[in-house]
Structures are given as C-alpha cells and as structure tokens.
Design a protein around this motif. Structure first.
Motif, PDB file in Angstrom:
ATOM      1  N   GLY A   1      24.165  12.494  97.093  1.00  0.00           N
ATOM      2  CA  GLY A   1      24.614  12.938  98.402  1.00  0.00           C
ATOM      3  C   GLY A   1      25.853  12.248  98.930  1.00  0.00           C
ATOM      4  O   GLY A   1      26.190  12.381 100.101  1.00  0.00           O
ATOM      5  N   SER A   2      26.550  11.541  98.081  1.00  0.00           N
ATOM      6  CA  SER A   2      27.738  10.784  98.506  1.00  0.00           C
ATOM      7  C   SER A   2      29.014  11.588  98.302  1.00  0.00           C
ATOM      8  O   SER A   2      29.027  12.625  97.636  1.00  0.00           O
ATOM      9  N   SER A   3      30.106  11.082  98.874  1.00  0.00           N
ATOM     10  CA  SER A   3      31.428  11.678  98.748  1.00  0.00           C
ATOM     11  C   SER A   3      32.396  10.629  98.218  1.00  0.00           C
ATOM     12  O   SER A   3      32.422   9.499  98.721  1.00  0.00           O
ATOM     13  N   VAL A   4      33.182  11.005  97.205  1.00  0.00           N
ATOM     14  CA  VAL A   4      34.229  10.139  96.670  1.00  0.00           C
ATOM     15  C   VAL A   4      35.524  10.943  96.723  1.00  0.00           C
ATOM     16  O   VAL A   4      35.632  11.998  96.103  1.00  0.00           O
TER      17      VAL A   4
ATOM     18  N   VAL B   1      33.174  15.196  94.861  1.00  0.00           N
ATOM     19  CA  VAL B   1      34.216  14.347  94.271  1.00  0.00           C
ATOM     20  C   VAL B   1      35.513  15.150  94.313  1.00  0.00           C
ATOM     21  O   VAL B   1      35.648  16.157  93.625  1.00  0.00           O
ATOM     22  N   GLN B   2      36.468  14.715  95.150  1.00  0.00           N
ATOM     23  CA  GLN B   2      37.674  15.520  95.305  1.00  0.00           C
ATOM     24  C   GLN B   2      38.933  14.695  95.562  1.00  0.00           C
ATOM     25  O   GLN B   2      38.877  13.625  96.141  1.00  0.00           O
ATOM     26  N   ARG B   3      40.044  15.254  95.053  1.00  0.00           N
ATOM     27  CA  ARG B   3      41.389  14.704  95.235  1.00  0.00           C
ATOM     28  C   ARG B   3      41.536  13.271  94.713  1.00  0.00           C
ATOM     29  O   ARG B   3      42.246  12.455  95.291  1.00  0.00           O
ATOM     30  N   ASN B   4      40.910  12.967  93.573  1.00  0.00           N
ATOM     31  CA  ASN B   4      41.039  11.647  92.960  1.00  0.00           C
ATOM     32  C   ASN B   4      41.960  11.717  91.749  1.00  0.00           C
ATOM     33  O   ASN B   4      42.085  12.758  91.110  1.00  0.00           O
ATOM     34  N   THR B   5      42.577  10.595  91.420  1.00  0.00           N
ATOM     35  CA  THR B   5      43.315  10.440  90.172  1.00  0.00           C
ATOM     36  C   THR B   5      42.537   9.441  89.328  1.00  0.00           C
ATOM     37  O   THR B   5      42.323   8.298  89.751  1.00  0.00           O
ATOM     38  N   VAL B   6      42.088   9.898  88.165  1.00  0.00           N
ATOM     39  CA  VAL B   6      41.236   9.066  87.300  1.00  0.00           C
ATOM     40  C   VAL B   6      41.853   9.074  85.912  1.00  0.00           C
ATOM     41  O   VAL B   6      41.925  10.112  85.256  1.00  0.00           O
TER      42      VAL B   6
ATOM     43  N   THR C   1      29.732  18.571  92.937  1.00  0.00           N
ATOM     44  CA  THR C   1      30.922  19.395  92.757  1.00  0.00           C
ATOM     45  C   THR C   1      32.161  18.510  92.693  1.00  0.00           C
ATOM     46  O   THR C   1      32.190  17.424  93.277  1.00  0.00           O
ATOM     47  N   TYR C   2      33.159  18.992  91.958  1.00  0.00           N
ATOM     48  CA  TYR C   2      34.427  18.273  91.880  1.00  0.00           C
ATOM     49  C   TYR C   2      35.568  19.259  92.034  1.00  0.00           C
ATOM     50  O   TYR C   2      35.499  20.382  91.576  1.00  0.00           O
ATOM     51  N   ARG C   3      36.604  18.818  92.748  1.00  0.00           N
ATOM     52  CA  ARG C   3      37.716  19.702  93.093  1.00  0.00           C
ATOM     53  C   ARG C   3      39.012  18.897  93.233  1.00  0.00           C
ATOM     54  O   ARG C   3      39.011  17.797  93.761  1.00  0.00           O
ATOM     55  N   GLU C   4      40.105  19.460  92.743  1.00  0.00           N
ATOM     56  CA  GLU C   4      41.447  18.911  92.936  1.00  0.00           C
ATOM     57  C   GLU C   4      41.591  17.468  92.432  1.00  0.00           C
ATOM     58  O   GLU C   4      42.253  16.644  93.057  1.00  0.00           O
ATOM     59  N   ASN C   5      40.969  17.174  91.289  1.00  0.00           N
ATOM     60  CA  ASN C   5      41.100  15.857  90.671  1.00  0.00           C
ATOM     61  C   ASN C   5      42.098  15.930  89.522  1.00  0.00           C
ATOM     62  O   ASN C   5      42.205  16.955  88.847  1.00  0.00           O
ATOM     63  N   THR C   6      42.808  14.837  89.287  1.00  0.00           N
ATOM     64  CA  THR C   6      43.712  14.726  88.152  1.00  0.00           C
ATOM     65  C   THR C   6      43.102  13.715  87.195  1.00  0.00           C
ATOM     66  O   THR C   6      42.934  12.540  87.547  1.00  0.00           O
ATOM     67  N   LEU C   7      42.757  14.172  85.996  1.00  0.00           N
ATOM     68  CA  LEU C   7      42.020  13.374  85.015  1.00  0.00           C
ATOM     69  C   LEU C   7      42.831  13.306  83.726  1.00  0.00           C
ATOM     70  O   LEU C   7      43.063  14.342  83.095  1.00  0.00           O
TER      71      LEU C   7
ATOM     72  N   VAL D   1      35.092  15.331  81.984  1.00  0.00           N
ATOM     73  CA  VAL D   1      33.945  15.513  82.878  1.00  0.00           C
ATOM     74  C   VAL D   1      32.658  15.702  82.091  1.00  0.00           C
ATOM     75  O   VAL D   1      32.624  16.438  81.099  1.00  0.00           O
ATOM     76  N   THR D   2      31.604  15.051  82.558  1.00  0.00           N
ATOM     77  CA  THR D   2      30.251  15.292  82.071  1.00  0.00           C
ATOM     78  C   THR D   2      29.404  15.640  83.282  1.00  0.00           C
ATOM     79  O   THR D   2      29.340  14.864  84.239  1.00  0.00           O
ATOM     80  N   GLY D   3      28.776  16.815  83.284  1.00  0.00           N
ATOM     81  CA  GLY D   3      27.916  17.243  84.379  1.00  0.00           C
ATOM     82  C   GLY D   3      28.711  17.820  85.534  1.00  0.00           C
ATOM     83  O   GLY D   3      29.920  17.999  85.472  1.00  0.00           O
ATOM     84  N   GLY D   4      27.995  18.123  86.621  1.00  0.00           N
ATOM     85  CA  GLY D   4      28.634  18.636  87.817  1.00  0.00           C
ATOM     86  C   GLY D   4      29.129  20.061  87.680  1.00  0.00           C
ATOM     87  O   GLY D   4      29.007  20.686  86.628  1.00  0.00           O
ATOM     88  N   VAL D   5      29.691  20.572  88.770  1.00  0.00           N
ATOM     89  CA  VAL D   5      30.196  21.938  88.836  1.00  0.00           C
ATOM     90  C   VAL D   5      31.618  21.902  89.386  1.00  0.00           C
ATOM     91  O   VAL D   5      31.857  21.353  90.462  1.00  0.00           O
ATOM     92  N   SER D   6      32.560  22.491  88.658  1.00  0.00           N
ATOM     93  CA  SER D   6      33.939  22.528  89.121  1.00  0.00           C
ATOM     94  C   SER D   6      34.083  23.518  90.268  1.00  0.00           C
ATOM     95  O   SER D   6      33.657  24.668  90.176  1.00  0.00           O
ATOM     96  N   ALA D   7      34.707  23.049  91.348  1.00  0.00           N
ATOM     97  CA  ALA D   7      35.048  23.923  92.473  1.00  0.00           C
ATOM     98  C   ALA D   7      36.515  24.348  92.377  1.00  0.00           C
ATOM     99  O   ALA D   7      37.048  24.944  93.301  1.00  0.00           O
ATOM    100  N   GLY D   8      37.173  23.998  91.247  1.00  0.00           N
ATOM    101  CA  GLY D   8      38.516  24.468  90.959  1.00  0.00           C
ATOM    102  C   GLY D   8      39.620  23.456  91.143  1.00  0.00           C
ATOM    103  O   GLY D   8      39.434  22.390  91.716  1.00  0.00           O
TER     104      GLY D   8
END
Length: 124
Positions: free
Chosen positions: A50-53, A74-79, A94-100, A108-115
């Motif tokens: 239930g957290s936000s990163v 998980v959104q807008r991170n650079t990893v 969910t993850y969105r707008e990340n640069t990996l 990515v392992t797991g989760g659902v891409s929101a694009g």
C-alpha cells in the motif's frame, strides 16, 4: 539505513548511500518521494504493501533498485545500474513513467504497467 517501519511513514527529500544493507525500508501505506539512493549493500528502497514510491533516483545498489509489497504505486523514478532487478513489485502494484536502464536482473518482476515506462530504451 533509514527505517520508517511505522504505518504511514514518509521519507521525502533524502539522500542515502554507503549502507551495508537496504537503504530505505518503510512500512505499510508509506511514502518515499524525491529520494536519491545509491551505492548501498542491499536493495535501494523497500516499501511494504500500500505504499507509494515516486520521483526518486536509485542506482548502483548491490541488490534490487525498488522492491515493494502488494498494492503499491511506483511512478516517475529513474532506476539504473543496480545488481538486481530495477523494480521487484508485489501483486497488484502498478508502475508508470519510470526510466529503467542497465540493471543486472532486468527491468521489472511482478506488478502491472500503467504505461510510459522505459526499459533499456524500449517503451512499455
């Protein structure tokens, strides 16, 4: 490392490096935002369910970049350049707008891409 094990912890505008283990660890329903996390001996950021990163830069860590429990955002991170996977996400996260880029274990392992995520130059 920085610990925020209490429910609803908030870690904002922090720089964490050179820890022997995980850098930032937060409990249920917590927020990590605008963090710079690098050169740690474990995961960069570990967030419970239930957290936000968001809006963080996570690189050169000895394990995963960001690891979450279920139902996280998980959104807008650079990893980049972590030994493990960039994002290791729990069920229904969910993850969105990340640069990996350049993570040893992949993007990515797991989760659902929101694009709008970039994985080693490809957008998904």
């Amino acid at each position: 490392h920085l610990l925020g094990h209490d429910v609803g912890s908030a870690m904002r505008d922090v720089l964490v490096r050179w820890n022997g283990g995980d850098a930032i660890v937060v409990g249920l329903g917590s927020t990590v935002a605008d963090a710079v996390v690098f050169q740690n001996g474990g995961d960069g950021i570990v967030a419970d369910s239930g957290s936000s990163v968001s809006d963080s830069t996570v690189y050169d860590n000895a394990a995963d970049g960001i690891e979450t429990g279920g139902g996280c955002s998980v959104q807008r991170n650079t990893v980049r350049a972590n030994t493990g996977v960039a994002l290791r996400l729990g069920a229904q996260s969910t993850y969105r707008e990340n640069t990996l880029t350049g993570n040893g274990g992949g993007c990515v392992t797991g989760g659902v891409s929101a694009g709008d995520n970039g994985c080693n130059g490809a957008v998904n």
